[in-house]
Design a protein around this motif. Structure first.
Motif, PDB file in Angstrom:
ATOM      1  N   SER A 130       0.889  -1.098   0.013  1.00  0.00           N
ATOM      2  CA  SER A 130      -0.016   0.237  -0.042  1.00  0.00           C
ATOM      3  C   SER A 130       0.873   1.311  -0.080  1.00  0.00           C
ATOM      4  N   ASP A 131       0.271   2.498  -0.585  1.00  0.00           N
ATOM      5  CA  ASP A 131       1.061   3.742  -0.550  1.00  0.00           C
ATOM      6  C   ASP A 131       0.400   4.448   0.353  1.00  0.00           C
ATOM      7  N   PRO A 132       1.093   4.703   1.604  1.00  0.00           N
ATOM      8  CA  PRO A 132       0.874   5.665   2.680  1.00  0.00           C
ATOM      9  C   PRO A 132       0.394   7.177   2.224  1.00  0.00           C
ATOM     10  N   TRP A 133       1.323   7.508   1.298  1.00  0.00           N
ATOM     11  CA  TRP A 133       1.368   8.773   0.851  1.00  0.00           C
ATOM     12  C   TRP A 133       0.528   9.114  -0.237  1.00  0.00           C
ATOM     13  N   ALA A 134      -0.655   8.085  -0.752  1.00  0.00           N
ATOM     14  CA  ALA A 134      -1.469   8.259  -1.851  1.00  0.00           C
ATOM     15  C   ALA A 134      -1.850   9.774  -2.139  1.00  0.00           C
ATOM     16  N   GLY A 135      -2.011  10.170  -3.308  1.00  0.00           N
ATOM     17  CA  GLY A 135      -2.779  11.353  -3.557  1.00  0.00           C
ATOM     18  C   GLY A 135      -2.001  12.649  -2.978  1.00  0.00           C
ATOM     19  N   GLN A 136      -0.958  12.328  -2.211  1.00  0.00           N
ATOM     20  CA  GLN A 136      -0.252  13.733  -1.632  1.00  0.00           C
ATOM     21  C   GLN A 136       1.108  14.157  -2.489  1.00  0.00           C
ATOM     22  N   THR A 137       1.306  15.239  -2.565  1.00  0.00           N
ATOM     23  CA  THR A 137       2.726  15.813  -2.899  1.00  0.00           C
ATOM     24  C   THR A 137       3.892  15.625  -2.128  1.00  0.00           C
ATOM     25  N   ASN A 138       5.013  16.165  -2.854  1.00  0.00           N
ATOM     26  CA  ASN A 138       6.288  15.867  -1.814  1.00  0.00           C
ATOM     27  C   ASN A 138       6.648  14.642  -1.767  1.00  0.00           C
ATOM     28  N   THR A 139       7.533  14.203  -1.101  1.00  0.00           N
ATOM     29  CA  THR A 139       8.030  12.960  -0.870  1.00  0.00           C
ATOM     30  C   THR A 139       7.983  12.385   0.811  1.00  0.00           C
ATOM     31  N   PHE A 140       7.356  11.339   1.130  1.00  0.00           N
ATOM     32  CA  PHE A 140       7.097  10.930   2.408  1.00  0.00           C
ATOM     33  C   PHE A 140       8.040   9.825   2.703  1.00  0.00           C
ATOM     34  N   LEU A 141       8.790   9.950   3.958  1.00  0.00           N
ATOM     35  CA  LEU A 141       9.398   8.714   4.286  1.00  0.00           C
ATOM     36  C   LEU A 141       8.781   8.237   5.610  1.00  0.00           C
ATOM     37  N   ALA A 142       8.608   6.896   5.426  1.00  0.00           N
ATOM     38  CA  ALA A 142       8.153   6.162   6.811  1.00  0.00           C
ATOM     39  C   ALA A 142       9.282   5.742   7.881  1.00  0.00           C
ATOM     40  N   LEU A 143       8.994   6.200   9.121  1.00  0.00           N
ATOM     41  CA  LEU A 143      10.009   5.854   9.992  1.00  0.00           C
ATOM     42  C   LEU A 143       9.629   4.531  10.946  1.00  0.00           C
ATOM     43  N   ASP A 144       8.419   4.559  11.278  1.00  0.00           N
ATOM     44  CA  ASP A 144       7.872   3.393  12.252  1.00  0.00           C
ATOM     45  C   ASP A 144       6.337   3.450  12.004  1.00  0.00           C
ATOM     46  N   LEU A 145       5.869   2.369  12.600  1.00  0.00           N
ATOM     47  CA  LEU A 145       4.530   2.288  12.199  1.00  0.00           C
ATOM     48  C   LEU A 145       3.838   1.295  13.494  1.00  0.00           C
ATOM     49  N   GLY A 146       2.721   1.337  13.816  1.00  0.00           N
ATOM     50  CA  GLY A 146       1.866   0.835  14.880  1.00  0.00           C
ATOM     51  C   GLY A 146       0.390   0.337  14.703  1.00  0.00           C
ATOM     52  N   ALA A 147       0.083  -0.677  15.086  1.00  0.00           N
ATOM     53  CA  ALA A 147      -1.391  -1.140  14.493  1.00  0.00           C
ATOM     54  C   ALA A 147      -2.343  -0.785  16.012  1.00  0.00           C
ATOM     55  N   GLY A 148      -3.577  -0.561  15.449  1.00  0.00           N
ATOM     56  CA  GLY A 148      -4.624  -0.492  16.495  1.00  0.00           C
ATOM     57  C   GLY A 148      -5.638  -1.143  16.161  1.00  0.00           C
ATOM     58  N   ASN A 149      -6.926  -0.859  16.723  1.00  0.00           N
ATOM     59  CA  ASN A 149      -8.164  -1.782  16.614  1.00  0.00           C
ATOM     60  C   ASN A 149      -8.637  -1.628  15.385  1.00  0.00           C
ATOM     61  N   SER A 150      -9.647  -2.591  15.091  1.00  0.00           N
ATOM     62  CA  SER A 150     -10.605  -2.507  13.888  1.00  0.00           C
ATOM     63  C   SER A 150      -9.959  -2.105  12.700  1.00  0.00           C
ATOM     64  N   GLY A 151      -8.971  -2.780  12.176  1.00  0.00           N
ATOM     65  CA  GLY A 151      -8.062  -2.674  11.074  1.00  0.00           C
ATOM     66  C   GLY A 151      -7.516  -1.437  10.830  1.00  0.00           C
ATOM     67  N   VAL A 152      -7.071  -0.627  11.776  1.00  0.00           N
ATOM     68  CA  VAL A 152      -6.269   0.439  11.540  1.00  0.00           C
ATOM     69  C   VAL A 152      -5.002   0.452  11.811  1.00  0.00           C
ATOM     70  N   VAL A 153      -3.953   1.044  11.023  1.00  0.00           N
ATOM     71  CA  VAL A 153      -2.639   1.010  11.132  1.00  0.00           C
ATOM     72  C   VAL A 153      -2.075   2.388  11.008  1.00  0.00           C
ATOM     73  N   TYR A 154      -1.244   2.976  12.058  1.00  0.00           N
ATOM     74  CA  TYR A 154      -0.624   4.221  12.127  1.00  0.00           C
ATOM     75  C   TYR A 154       0.665   4.351  11.538  1.00  0.00           C
ATOM     76  N   VAL A 155       1.253   5.234  10.703  1.00  0.00           N
ATOM     77  CA  VAL A 155       2.532   5.438  10.183  1.00  0.00           C
ATOM     78  C   VAL A 155       2.944   6.847  10.685  1.00  0.00           C
ATOM     79  N   CYS A 156       4.361   6.809  11.169  1.00  0.00           N
ATOM     80  CA  CYS A 156       4.879   8.139  11.246  1.00  0.00           C
ATOM     81  C   CYS A 156       6.100   8.341  10.548  1.00  0.00           C
ATOM     82  N   GLY A 157       6.261   9.535  10.008  1.00  0.00           N
ATOM     83  CA  GLY A 157       7.183   9.819   9.294  1.00  0.00           C
ATOM     84  C   GLY A 157       7.523  11.198   9.061  1.00  0.00           C
TER      85      GLY A 157
END
Length: 402
Positions: A130-157
């Protein structure tokens, strides 16, 4: 907000290999896996008790297609098998409460310099990108991620060249992950994200740490990313990893430089028929890793450990297990670099060096990530090298449950 900072440490209190009082001092670690030629990067334990690890391929050139080996242990980390390959360099890994695995990195098999998130529903055998920066401009770099409930994931970068950290939230739908931005913050970058999943139907608790405007920074959302607050900002250094335990306590570690005061030139003289002892002191600035703890949702923080010459790994290097034991991993910033695991068996009150590791014939080792299952078995993964890429190891070190 109040922060207790170890500005001044006596040499005796700062020694890394001081007498050990914790039961972790008697712990026995064993190497249960060692992929070659790979570099270990991340490890998790899922809700079913399986351990899953990531190790990036070290045999191909930097310009050729790359892969990440996914290994699985179904018996508390004792035996491992490689079950899948991710087409790219996956550097971070998390397991959702429903068993879904998510991995993140910034290189696919052939494209480098942008964020990717992969997910697996079968313990790491098959992966969907999956592309976590879909539809955005510039360049996004992912540095870590964590999973929540109900099919949710969070990515910081961070936005490359944009001086801004970003938290993206991905929601599983019938057509895959749909991404939205839930936090942006001016500064350099976040380093780590930790999630305390909410009960089904309730929001997740999210904590992110890093460096913003040259300050050790921690931000929190108690409502699944809807609103955010900065709960720590100081001039200590750079916060590298964050963990949130089930009791509500927060832990953050990072790299700092502090002052070490050493007594030197102790002399005794006689002045007016009385003995006078004169002591000179030398102050030096020394690097190390610092662990801080908050028991009140970030309103105040206490410095609970300082490891002289220690250097923590970025993200996933701080872990709290089901028994409240805390583990921080990284390496000793000495020559040679040596794999280091520090632990606390009493909620951060006292700490000990519980594992150092540099196998014969190797010149460099570093621990990158730690995980624990519900029984308290702990596995740590890292990278061991000797200057020859084809000989690099991705060891997993295991500490049996107490």
């Amino acid at each position: 907000m109040k922060t207790n900072i170890p500005h001044v440490l006596t040499l005796g209190a700062a020694l890394l290999l001081a007498p050990l009082t914790s039961t972790l001092a008697q712990s026995i670690w064993e190497t249960t896996d060692a992929l070659t030629p790979y570099r270990g990067r991340a490890i998790v334990a899922d809700a079913a008790g399986n351990f899953i690890s990531l190790a990036i391929d070290d045999s191909t050139s930097s310009t050729g297609p790359v892969t990440t080996a996914v290994s699985l242990s179904t018996n508390t980390g004792l035996a491992w098998q490689t079950v899948g390959l991710i087409p790219g360099y996956a550097l971070k890994l998390t397991a959702a409460p429903d068993g879904t695995l998510y991995a993140s990195g910034n290189r696919s098999a052939t494209v480098s310099g942008k964020a990717f998130v992969w997910s697996s529903q079968d313990h790491g055998t098959n992966w969907t990108v999956s592309d976590p920066w879909a539809g955005q401009t510039n360049t996004f770099l992912a540095l870590d991620l964590g999973a929540g409930n109900s099919g949710v994931v969070y990515v910081c970068g961070d936005i490359l060249g944009g001086g801004k950290w970003v938290v993206r939230k991905g929601q599983q739908t019938s057509s895959g992950l749909v991404w939205t931005t839930v936090d942006t913050f001016a500064g350099v970058q976040p380093s780590s994200i930790a999630i305390r999943p909410g009960p089904v139907g309730q929001p997740d608790y999210i904590v992110v740490c890093g460096q913003a405007s040259s300050a050790w920074t921690v931000r929190r959302s108690a409502d699944g990313g809807a609103t955010w607050a900065t709960i720590e900002a100081n001039g200590l250094g750079t916060a590298y990893s964050v963990a949130a335990d089930t009791n509500g306590d927060l832990y953050v570690d990072g790299a700092i430089t502090t002052n070490i005061i050493t007594a030197t030139n102790v002399t005794t003289t006689i002045v007016h028929h009385q003995q006078v002892v004169t002591t000179n002191y030398t102050t030096t600035s020394e690097p190390g890793w610092l662990v801080q703890k908050s028991t009140n949702d970030g309103a105040s923080w206490t410095s609970v450990d300082f490891a002289l010459n220690g250097h923590p790994a970025y993200a996933r290097s701080l872990m709290v297990d089901a028994f409240g034991r805390v583990f921080a991993v990284g390496f000793l910033y000495t020559n040679p670099y040596t794999w280091l695991v520090r632990g606390s068996a009493d909620g951060g009150a006292t700490w000990t060096t519980t594992d150092t590791f540099l196998p014969a014939g190797y010149t460099w080792s570093q621990a990158f990530g730690a995980a624990s299952d519900a029984f308290g078995n702990v596995c740590v993964i890292g990278d061991v090298e000797n200057g020859t890429p084809s000989a690099g190891l991705a060891p997993v070190r295991r500490l049996a449950a107490p």
